[in-house]
Design a protein around this motif. Sequence first.
Motif, short mmCIF file in Angstrom:
data_model
loop_
_atom_site.label_atom_id
_atom_site.label_comp_id
_atom_site.label_asym_id
_atom_site.label_seq_id
_atom_site.Cartn_x
_atom_site.Cartn_y
_atom_site.Cartn_z
N PHE A 42 -5.25 -3.92 7.40
CA PHE A 42 -3.81 -3.63 7.40
C PHE A 42 -3.24 -3.58 8.82
CE2 PHE A 42 -5.08 -1.97 3.21
CZ PHE A 42 -4.18 -2.67 2.42
N VAL A 74 9.40 2.02 4.65
CA VAL A 74 9.28 1.41 3.32
C VAL A 74 10.19 2.12 2.34
CG1 VAL A 74 7.72 1.02 1.37
CG2 VAL A 74 6.93 0.59 3.69
N PHE A 83 5.67 4.31 6.23
CA PHE A 83 6.01 4.89 4.93
C PHE A 83 7.50 5.22 4.88
CE2 PHE A 83 5.70 8.78 2.04
CZ PHE A 83 5.72 8.01 0.88
N LEU A 94 2.52 4.82 -2.60
CA LEU A 94 2.17 6.16 -2.12
C LEU A 94 3.11 7.23 -2.66
CD1 LEU A 94 0.35 7.89 -0.35
CD2 LEU A 94 1.80 7.38 1.59
N SER A 113 -4.21 4.28 -1.21
CA SER A 113 -3.04 4.69 -0.46
C SER A 113 -3.06 6.20 -0.21
CB SER A 113 -1.82 4.27 -1.28
OG SER A 113 -0.67 4.88 -0.83
N LEU A 160 -5.29 0.67 -5.83
CA LEU A 160 -4.42 0.62 -4.65
C LEU A 160 -3.77 1.99 -4.42
CD1 LEU A 160 -3.30 -1.40 -2.50
CD2 LEU A 160 -1.27 -1.58 -3.93
N LEU A 197 0.84 -1.20 0.00
CA LEU A 197 0.00 0.00 0.00
C LEU A 197 0.87 1.25 0.00
CD1 LEU A 197 -3.05 1.03 0.42
CD2 LEU A 197 -2.39 1.31 2.79
N LEU A 198 1.90 1.22 0.84
CA LEU A 198 2.72 2.43 0.98
C LEU A 198 3.79 2.55 -0.09
CD1 LEU A 198 2.81 2.55 4.85
CD2 LEU A 198 1.51 3.99 3.30
N ASN A 199 4.12 1.42 -0.72
CA ASN A 199 5.08 1.47 -1.82
C ASN A 199 4.60 2.35 -2.95
OD1 ASN A 199 7.42 0.05 -1.29
ND2 ASN A 199 6.42 -1.91 -1.58
#
Lengths: 230, 200, 200
Positions: C165, C185, C182, A115, C110, C106, A111-113
């Motif tokens: 999540f 990641v 975030f 973003l 996000s 997605l 999900l955050l990849n």
Amino acid sequence: MPQTMKKPFYFQPPLSILFEIHKLEKILPWEVNIAYLLTMFLEEMEEQGEVDFRASGMALESSSTIYLRKTKLLLKLEEPPPPPKMMPDFIPPPIFLPLRYELSSTTIDNLLNVLDEVLKSESVRPPKLPEPILPTPEIIPPIDMYLLQIEDHMKSLYEQLLQLVGTGELLAFSKLVAGLEKIEAVKTFIILLFLAQRGKIGLWQEEDIEELYITVIGDPVFDGKRTEPI
Amino acid sequence: MTENEQNQSEPQKNEKIAHQLALVEAGLYVAGRPLDLRTIAGVAGSRSKKKVRKLAKTLVENYKNRDTAIEILELEGERFVMQLKADYTGKVRKLATRPLLSAGPLKTLSYIAFRQPILQTQVIDVRGNHSYGHLKQLEDMELISREGVGKKRFIKTTPFFADFFGLSHDLRTMKRQLKTIFKDVEKPKTEETMNPEKAE
Amino acid sequence: MTENEQNQSEPQKNEKIAHQLALVEAGLYVAGRPLDLRTIAGVAGSRSKKKVRKLAKTLVENYKNRDTAIEILELEGERFVMQLKADYTGKVRKLATRPLLSAGPLKTLSYIAFRQPILQTQVIDVRGNHSYGHLKQLEDMELISREGVGKKRFIKTTPFFADFFGLSHDLRTMKRQLKTIFKDVEKPKTEETMNPEKAE
């Protein structure tokens, strides 16, 4: 002798259609292929070697009657019958998917990849922040586009009136709005009121008579000098 | 039997089997699709096809004995799947998270499955213009695939479709299976089986 | 107890309870997310909160006694969930191959999660007109909810999103959590974490 006389060939079906005049009104004209029948008639007559002008005349008359009926139906916008439908194919009943739980492969990392990429497009179109969180908006009455274009409508109606009547002549309101829908008639009436207010036309009505009369009294040129609201 | 297994006591063996059963159950639960013996073996951590087959069949039996809403079924080709029993579908369909297909696209799908490989033009002829949307949706869900272009565009169902319904990958066998399913669906014309959507 | 229930014999009552338990199990299985008592009551066809609570708690116990890979848990706020026991997740995770959403929706999700509560117009501005479709899909899947009308339409994520999540239901905490993850990641830009689709 008359009993043994053979019936002429054109009294046999399908040619008989053209020679039974009393039945012509009952048949469906779309079912008659005139070209086919007439060709058959001529060929047969040629083969027999006997030219019968009386029969030819009847065939011609019947054909034109059938053509006339087809034309009338077309003018009535009556559709010719639809072509015969093919046998519908077998449609099996819907098969409903068996319900199964399935763990999705999507994780919070996935999900955050994505973003990062989205935030880049945000920087291209910066958000209009800060937007205050407002309560549900009040209802704003819709503005009728018709009223916004009132000047244009006045101009075109005035021109229409000039075409219909000369200066000083009477025009009945019912004649002006004949054939219009009710809402259009109302709109026309409103425009007439505006025109009357500008002194372009006169409106009057006699007691006990419902009819409203219009006279064109302004100058024939819609000069736009007095377009400000009165 | 390996040396290691020979050395295990009975309770140890039972515990190992219980653990493997749980692993297979976990695998079937998570996958949400039929798994073949090889995949199940990978999950159970066993290399013996025979043992894995026994594990899976034991699970099928266990679930049968539990007599609840979930079942584990053996499908053609020694594949196993966990799913909701059909009796309960209508009542909980609305809770499913995945976007499910409504009756219209499902009809188009069943027609394609029954007549495949079929020309797209024929599908549109029979199911109407609105079925262009169905085809898009079915393709997005990977239930059908389209080949060729224009008037020569052919449609057939995908292997995923076969798996989803527990059908054979062989087209002829699949069509035979479908005929049986359609007969079953058409027989009990009760409100619930005919209109699971309505039952919600 | 209603008159109808009083008239039922003991075996009848037990049968009814078994059926209701199966219905609740079916609902929890299909949903794959925590369900509150109201939703469970809807599935079980009962209006008594007390009875539904008892049904759900019975299921929790039943699953505990089975001692297998799947568990039913009671969560905060009288919500119940069926899930894989944590011990097994690692071993079968690889069988989960289908993403929840395709790349487009997605991304939209996000962005909403990160900026929520957010005006719909802003989402459309940033994500483009095609994202109207994404919003519809995300709403259907109960991942987002929309409030208000027209230009003042606000979007935020649902409790299901948070549960899915593993995030907090409290918006502020959730956003803090998202920011932290975030950042994490973003740091290791390895092939695998950046391209989860490829890894499949």
